[in-house]
Scaffold this motif. Structure first.
Motif, PDB file in Angstrom:
ATOM      1  N   THR A  93       0.795  -1.226   0.000  1.00 22.49           N
ATOM      2  CA  THR A  93       0.000   0.000   0.000  1.00 22.49           C
ATOM      3  C   THR A  93       0.829   1.277   0.000  1.00 22.49           C
ATOM      4  O   THR A  93       0.283   2.355  -0.197  1.00 22.49           O
ATOM      5  N   GLN A  94       2.118   1.159   0.191  1.00 22.22           N
ATOM      6  CA  GLN A  94       2.915   2.371   0.338  1.00 22.22           C
ATOM      7  C   GLN A  94       3.492   2.905  -0.964  1.00 22.22           C
ATOM      8  O   GLN A  94       4.065   3.976  -0.993  1.00 22.22           O
ATOM      9  N   GLY A  95       3.347   2.152  -2.045  1.00 23.72           N
ATOM     10  CA  GLY A  95       3.841   2.636  -3.330  1.00 23.72           C
ATOM     11  C   GLY A  95       5.338   2.751  -3.411  1.00 23.72           C
ATOM     12  O   GLY A  95       5.870   3.540  -4.196  1.00 23.72           O
ATOM     13  N   LYS A  96       6.054   1.938  -2.621  1.00 18.82           N
ATOM     14  CA  LYS A  96       7.511   2.039  -2.563  1.00 18.82           C
ATOM     15  C   LYS A  96       8.195   1.177  -3.611  1.00 18.82           C
ATOM     16  O   LYS A  96       9.363   1.395  -3.914  1.00 18.82           O
ATOM     17  N   ARG A  97       7.525   0.167  -4.112  1.00 21.06           N
ATOM     18  CA  ARG A  97       8.159  -0.785  -5.016  1.00 21.06           C
ATOM     19  C   ARG A  97       8.114  -0.282  -6.455  1.00 21.06           C
ATOM     20  O   ARG A  97       7.229   0.504  -6.833  1.00 21.06           O
ATOM     21  N   TRP A  98       9.037  -0.792  -7.294  1.00 24.32           N
ATOM     22  CA  TRP A  98       9.115  -0.276  -8.670  1.00 24.32           C
ATOM     23  C   TRP A  98       7.837  -0.532  -9.444  1.00 24.32           C
ATOM     24  O   TRP A  98       7.433   0.281 -10.275  1.00 24.32           O
ATOM     25  N   TRP A  99       7.163  -1.657  -9.164  1.00 26.23           N
ATOM     26  CA  TRP A  99       5.967  -1.977  -9.943  1.00 26.23           C
ATOM     27  C   TRP A  99       4.774  -1.091  -9.580  1.00 26.23           C
ATOM     28  O   TRP A  99       3.756  -1.131 -10.259  1.00 26.23           O
ATOM     29  N   ASP A 100       4.874  -0.313  -8.505  1.00 23.60           N
ATOM     30  CA  ASP A 100       3.802   0.627  -8.147  1.00 23.60           C
ATOM     31  C   ASP A 100       3.958   1.984  -8.822  1.00 23.60           C
ATOM     32  O   ASP A 100       3.043   2.809  -8.759  1.00 23.60           O
ATOM     33  N   GLN A 101       5.113   2.222  -9.434  1.00 22.74           N
ATOM     34  CA  GLN A 101       5.383   3.553  -9.970  1.00 22.74           C
ATOM     35  C   GLN A 101       4.509   3.844 -11.185  1.00 22.74           C
ATOM     36  O   GLN A 101       3.959   2.954 -11.825  1.00 22.74           O
ATOM     37  N   ARG A 102       4.395   5.106 -11.501  1.00 20.87           N
ATOM     38  CA  ARG A 102       3.438   5.568 -12.509  1.00 20.87           C
ATOM     39  C   ARG A 102       3.592   4.858 -13.852  1.00 20.87           C
ATOM     40  O   ARG A 102       2.606   4.501 -14.497  1.00 20.87           O
ATOM     41  N   GLU A 103       4.836   4.599 -14.276  1.00 18.63           N
ATOM     42  CA  GLU A 103       5.032   4.014 -15.605  1.00 18.63           C
ATOM     43  C   GLU A 103       4.548   2.580 -15.704  1.00 18.63           C
ATOM     44  O   GLU A 103       4.437   2.032 -16.811  1.00 18.63           O
ATOM     45  N   PHE A 104       4.230   1.961 -14.558  1.00 21.70           N
ATOM     46  CA  PHE A 104       3.734   0.585 -14.576  1.00 21.70           C
ATOM     47  C   PHE A 104       2.256   0.484 -14.208  1.00 21.70           C
ATOM     48  O   PHE A 104       1.733  -0.608 -14.039  1.00 21.70           O
ATOM     49  N   GLN A 105       1.584   1.619 -14.112  1.00 25.46           N
ATOM     50  CA  GLN A 105       0.166   1.622 -13.779  1.00 25.46           C
ATOM     51  C   GLN A 105      -0.721   1.449 -15.002  1.00 25.46           C
ATOM     52  O   GLN A 105      -1.927   1.245 -14.879  1.00 25.46           O
ATOM     53  N   ASP A 106      -0.130   1.539 -16.176  1.00 23.29           N
ATOM     54  CA  ASP A 106      -0.827   1.280 -17.433  1.00 23.29           C
ATOM     55  C   ASP A 106       0.235   0.947 -18.470  1.00 23.29           C
ATOM     56  O   ASP A 106       1.426   1.184 -18.255  1.00 23.29           O
TER      57      ASP A 106
END
Length: 294
Positions: A240-253
């Motif tokens: 839930t903290q958005g700390k991992r690389w897969w949570d970053q904006r470029e991987f949200q779509d």
């Protein structure tokens, strides 16, 4: 086979020209089988090579075999390099999937359906959420998956699940909770793979049976990449903290290049999509409204 080589070449040119533009997942790191995985059944049907960096699964008329991850994961990037059963593989299924453990389980599936010699493999994907599946899509691959290793990957985060073949997205399942569709976000999943006999359905709906005179059937594996949030007391935190690389904006779509590649797969190689099956689903499943954007 000529068309496979033709499409492989054309895609290769596309990748060479455009490969640095897309927001592809991080490059997998090759690790030995035993670091993250253990056999689950028919241990003697798994063969080890190169100190455990390479393995083979064997299927004969007595049994297949399989393995699973030691840990359970909540989001991440997971991949394997697999060389499928060569020759007459009708009736066999090579599976690579993630699954949670309870009745209302979540699951993310790659299933490779064997075929008679000279016929193409079929790759079937499926997504279960809250115990509900029936979301099959099937494609032909643009190469022969029996002659060399190819990478099969899943990127899973709070926004989407993406299936990749050699970094080419072949399917996307978006988070559609706002449409009332459950999405895997709170059930950690283990990673599984297996080679087994399914000649009651796998090849031409069960018309083609396994030819046991060709046994043993062998699928080869390497590159056992796991980069996920392992379930523990910290699991909710890292999810839930958005700390991992897969949570970053470029991987949200997907980005524009990845959508073009996905449309290429849809147009050239898709042979079944549950979203367009009006016999099974007279009313289009709700999540398919987003699928039409591809």
């Amino acid at each position: 086979m000529g068309c496979y080589h033709l499409w492989s070449l054309s895609l290769g040119v596309l990748l060479m020209v455009c490969g640095t533009l897309g927001a592809a997942p991080r490059k997998p790191v090759n690790v030995p089988f035993g670091r993250n995985y253990v056999p689950t059944w028919a241990f003697d049907h798994i063969k080890y090579f190169n100190g455990g960096s390479d393995i083979q699964l064997h299927l004969d008329k007595y049994t297949g075999t399989g393995f699973q991850s030691k840990g359970s994961y909540l989001f991440g990037h997971f991949s394997m390099q697999i060389k499928m059963v060569p020759g007459d593989s009708a009736g066999t299924v090579t599976a690579f999937y993630l699954s949670s453990q309870n009745a209302e389980h979540d699951e993310i599936d790659f299933e490779f359906l064997g075929n008679r010699t000279g016929q193409p493999y079929i790759l079937q994907t499926n997504v279960f959420t809250g115990g509900k599946g029936n979301r099959e899509q099937r494609i032909y691959l643009w190469f022969d998956p029996t002659t060399a290793y190819h990478s099969y990957s899943v990127l899973w985060n709070l926004y989407q699940i993406v299936f990749f073949v050699d970094d080419v997205p072949i399917r996307i399942f978006k988070n559609s909770k706002d449409l009332g569709v459950r999405f895997p976000f709170d059930q950690p999943m283990k990673i599984y793979s297996s080679l087994w006999n399914a000649d009651d359905w796998a090849t031409r709906g069960g018309l083609e049976k396994t030819d046991w005179s060709k046994a043993p059937f062998v699928a080869a594996y390497r590159g056992f990449h796991v980069d996920g949030c392992e379930a523990s007391v910290q699991a909710k935190f890292c999810a839930t903290q958005g700390k991992r690389w897969w949570d970053q904006r470029e991987f949200q779509d997907l980005d524009a290049l990845q959508y073009r590649r996905l449309r290429w797969v849809r147009q050239k190689f898709t042979i079944y999509n549950y979203c367009t099956d009006r016999v099974r689903f007279p009313t289009m499943p709700v999540e398919c409204k987003r699928d039409r954007d591809v």
